[in-house]
Design an enzyme around this catalytic site. Structure first.
Site, PDB file in Angstrom:
ATOM      1  N   HIS A  14       9.244  52.831 106.476  1.00  0.00           N
ATOM      2  CA  HIS A  14      10.067  54.001 106.185  1.00  0.00           C
ATOM      3  C   HIS A  14       9.287  55.078 105.559  1.00  0.00           C
ATOM      4  O   HIS A  14       8.194  54.889 105.057  1.00  0.00           O
ATOM      5  CB  HIS A  14      11.395  53.594 105.176  1.00  0.00           C
ATOM      6  CG  HIS A  14      10.869  52.887 103.897  1.00  0.00           C
ATOM      7  ND1 HIS A  14      10.733  53.734 103.025  1.00  0.00           N
ATOM      8  CD2 HIS A  14      10.502  51.633 103.512  1.00  0.00           C
ATOM      9  CE1 HIS A  14      10.366  53.066 101.814  1.00  0.00           C
ATOM     10  NE2 HIS A  14      10.257  51.675 102.219  1.00  0.00           N
ATOM     11  N   ASP A 137       8.521  50.096  92.436  1.00  0.00           N
ATOM     12  CA  ASP A 137       9.255  50.282  93.438  1.00  0.00           C
ATOM     13  C   ASP A 137       9.953  48.997  93.995  1.00  0.00           C
ATOM     14  O   ASP A 137      10.301  47.909  93.187  1.00  0.00           O
ATOM     15  CB  ASP A 137       8.215  50.805  94.590  1.00  0.00           C
ATOM     16  CG  ASP A 137       7.310  49.837  95.083  1.00  0.00           C
ATOM     17  OD1 ASP A 137       7.191  48.601  94.446  1.00  0.00           O
ATOM     18  OD2 ASP A 137       6.236  50.141  95.669  1.00  0.00           O
ATOM     19  N   ARG A 499      18.846  68.347  85.298  1.00  0.00           N
ATOM     20  CA  ARG A 499      17.485  67.788  86.009  1.00  0.00           C
ATOM     21  C   ARG A 499      16.683  69.006  86.315  1.00  0.00           C
ATOM     22  O   ARG A 499      16.854  69.654  87.605  1.00  0.00           O
ATOM     23  CB  ARG A 499      17.578  66.900  87.107  1.00  0.00           C
ATOM     24  CG  ARG A 499      16.464  66.510  88.067  1.00  0.00           C
ATOM     25  CD  ARG A 499      16.690  65.307  88.771  1.00  0.00           C
ATOM     26  NE  ARG A 499      17.890  65.447  89.808  1.00  0.00           N
ATOM     27  CZ  ARG A 499      18.051  66.150  90.859  1.00  0.00           C
ATOM     28  NH1 ARG A 499      16.798  66.679  91.244  1.00  0.00           N
ATOM     29  NH2 ARG A 499      19.078  66.073  91.385  1.00  0.00           N
ATOM     30  N   ASN A 529      20.343  74.883  92.303  1.00  0.00           N
ATOM     31  CA  ASN A 529      19.341  74.600  93.646  1.00  0.00           C
ATOM     32  C   ASN A 529      19.627  73.319  94.063  1.00  0.00           C
ATOM     33  O   ASN A 529      19.498  72.219  93.300  1.00  0.00           O
ATOM     34  CB  ASN A 529      17.914  74.725  92.914  1.00  0.00           C
ATOM     35  CG  ASN A 529      17.018  74.329  94.185  1.00  0.00           C
ATOM     36  OD1 ASN A 529      17.196  74.162  95.300  1.00  0.00           O
ATOM     37  ND2 ASN A 529      15.685  74.049  93.757  1.00  0.00           N
TER      38      ASN A 529
END
Length: 577
Positions: A14, A137, A499, A529
């Site tokens: 991926h 991860d 953020r 944004n």
């Protein structure tokens, strides 16, 4: 030295991507999904991405010294008893076939350990000579967490956790339980801000110490058979346990035909918003575990600089907590933290091993494709799209936004990663608060609780978020000031954080000027944004992508290069009706 870094493998990967590094400098980087339009490019080799990077450098594979892959695939396949190729030539042909990449010779093919590639992407591109490195991860070849240290160009691994104890898989399991899907970590991070944490141990499944954590429901030595990872097995262990200890049953997802869109879609038994407390609990548990790891890592390494990579590094809320830890004096989170970033990490690791001095990131990851004004004009005219060419595209777009409009902003080179940073963005004025609902529900067709981020001129950051620290990558959350909460309510989370992206005139002069022009209308140089894409599609890459998405979504305008496209009736805000 010329290195083509890659991630992705036919049928088993991926976030395929390619990156070209020449003499230690990143020349190009782009993800395969941007070309194929299949989000995350599951199972796709980075064919288009590699071809683009070579073209950007003016090279063919004959000119490349090393192709560096961000996984040690021979080890991964070999350890699991899976068939691998007889030699590197056969493996390279499978990855980059000569029919598509003609060559008179093969460059050297190097497979870099996955977590080393992640670590290298954070260390070598941080601009720091030394620092503690944390990689988190789902998993690499045989680990899910790596604690390391980088000193004088070398990376030394200190300790690790196995895949069964993956914090990434734990978080994915809770995502699945809440009905969001296992690959929806970003959604759950946003949902968590609306909830209240409960039992962080999840019924004794997690245990925390000051410097580490343990998992009680997944064997640490878990190993799947006939598979290249432990994701399915680990998530299955977690889901069985969660069903026993959580008060709410799992939010089942099923595929049903939706006549509205003309295809099968996934629907849930309940609104995932009902699982906000579970999301908040998972987020708080993740934060507690990672902060413990960081305390241990900094003590063991003697460092005060923390460098982070790996997919869990996209968790901006967590990163904000790390930045505010008293032990952390300096934080760098590699903004391409996921597996697209190991194409970059593998490339710079190989270059550094050969003695190249790596040029660090300098506030931008806009290394992708670009089109000049003539090329964009040809696309507009071929599609029959009406457009104007204002004297100042930033000022003209700011006029649209100040009138309450939402615009696509397509400028310069495409960014890498999942977050648009002012090159492939959708922008609006972040006031009133209802703008969030309009963009979420009417334009992007997604959940109303999904958060947005502000892009602000860096000069305004102290007034809005209380810090002058540059935060150019939109990957760390910060509290907002009273003044910030008042002028940008559409981008303030329910926990009073945001953020942010701080925009420098030196790094991105056009986007900086757009924000300044908006500030001329509103009094505050800040915009909402979000990435320029629709539901379940990658961020737009080409002018054709931008036009297709603009015509499909009810935005008011599109600033594409020096040209401005408006809705046919020219009525700004008409899409809000």
């Amino acid at each position: 030295m010329r290195v083509l870094g890659v991630n992705g493998w036919p049928g088993a990967s991926h976030d395929g991507a390619a990156c070209l590094v020449v003499d230690g400098e990143v020349v190009a980087l782009v993800e395969e999904e941007r070309f194929t339009r299949n989000k995350h490019a599951y199972g796709e080799a980075p064919l288009n991405a590699a071809a683009h990077c070579l073209a950007e450098g003016g090279f063919t594979l004959d000119d490349i010294d090393v192709v560096a892959h961000g996984w040690d695939l021979p080890k991964l396949f070999g350890d699991r008893g899976l068939n691998w190729f007889a030699d590197d030539a056969a493996a390279l042909e499978h990855l980059l076939p000569k029919a598509l990449f003609p060559r008179s010779r093969d460059p050297r093919l190097t497979f870099v350990n996955h977590h080393i590639a992640h670590a290298a992407s954070a260390y070598h591109l941080s601009g720091r000579d030394r620092g503690a490195i944390l990689v988190l991860d789902g998993q690499g070849e045989d680990v899910s967490t790596t604690l390391a240290v980088g000193i004088d160009g070398e990376i030394k691994t200190l300790r690790s956790h196995t895949p069964g104890w993956s914090l990434g898989y734990f978080y994915a399991a809770v995502c699945e339980y809440a009905g969001l899907g296992a690959d929806a970590a970003g959604k759950m991070m946003g949902l968590a801000s609306y909830g209240t944490p409960q039992d962080l141990t999840f019924g004794g499944a997690l245990d925390f110490t000051d410097e580490d954590f343990t998992v009680g429901v997944v064997p640490p030595d878990l190993r799947s058979t006939g598979s290249t990872d432990e994701e399915t097995a680990t998530i299955r262990h977690w889901l069985r346990h969660l069903e026993k200890v959580l008060p709410d049953a799992p939010n089942r997802r099923v595929r049903r035909f939706d006549p509205r869109v003309g295809r099968y879609t996934k629907v849930t038994d309940r609104d995932p918003f009902e699982y906000r407390d579970i999301a908040a609990t998972a987020q708080a548990a993740l934060e507690r575990a990672v902060m413990a790891l960081v305390r241990g890592l900094l003590r063991e390494s003697g460092e005060t600089t923390l460098l982070v990579a790996g997919g869990v590094g996209f968790n901006a809320t967590l990163n904000g907590k790390l930045m505010r830890m008293p032990e952390v004096q300096d934080l760098f989170v590699q903004p391409l933290a996921g597996d697209q970033g190991v194409s970059l990490g593998a490339a710079v690791w190989c270059a550094a091993q050969e003695g190249d001095r790596i040029r660090p990131m300098e506030g931008s990851v806009a290394w992708g494709p670009q089109w000049d004004a003539d090329a964009i004009r040809r696309v507009l005219e071929a599609s029959g799209t009406a457009y104007t060419e204002p004297a100042d595209i930033a000022a003209a777009t700011a006029d649209v936004l100040a009138a309450g409009g939402v615009a696509g902003w397509f400028q310069g080179r495409a960014e890498g990663g999942p977050r648009a940073l002012g090159h492939r963005s959708m922008v609006a004025v972040p006031n009133p608060e209802g703008t969030r609902d309009r963009v979420n529900v009417r334009i992007k067709d997604r959940e109303a609780w999904r958060p947005f981020a502000p892009s602000m001129q860096e000069e305004a950051a102290e007034a809005l978020i209380g810090t002058t620290t540059p935060l150019p990558y939109m990957i760390v959350t910060t509290p907002v000031t009273e003044a910030g909460a008042a002028v940008m309510p559409a981008v303030v989370h329910s926990d009073r954080t945001t953020r942010p992206q701080t925009v420098s005139a030196e790094v991105d002069p056009l986007y900086h000027r757009l924000i300044g022009e908006v500030g001329g209308h509103t009094g505050t140089p800040v915009v909402l944004n979000t990435s320029f894409n629709g539901r379940d599609e990658p961020v737009v890459c080409s002018p054709r992508d931008a036009l297709a998405t603009f015509h499909r979504l009810p935005m008011d305008a599109l600033a594409i290069g020096p040209f401005l496209v408006r809705r046919p009736d020219g009525a700004v805000g008409e899409a809000r009706a």
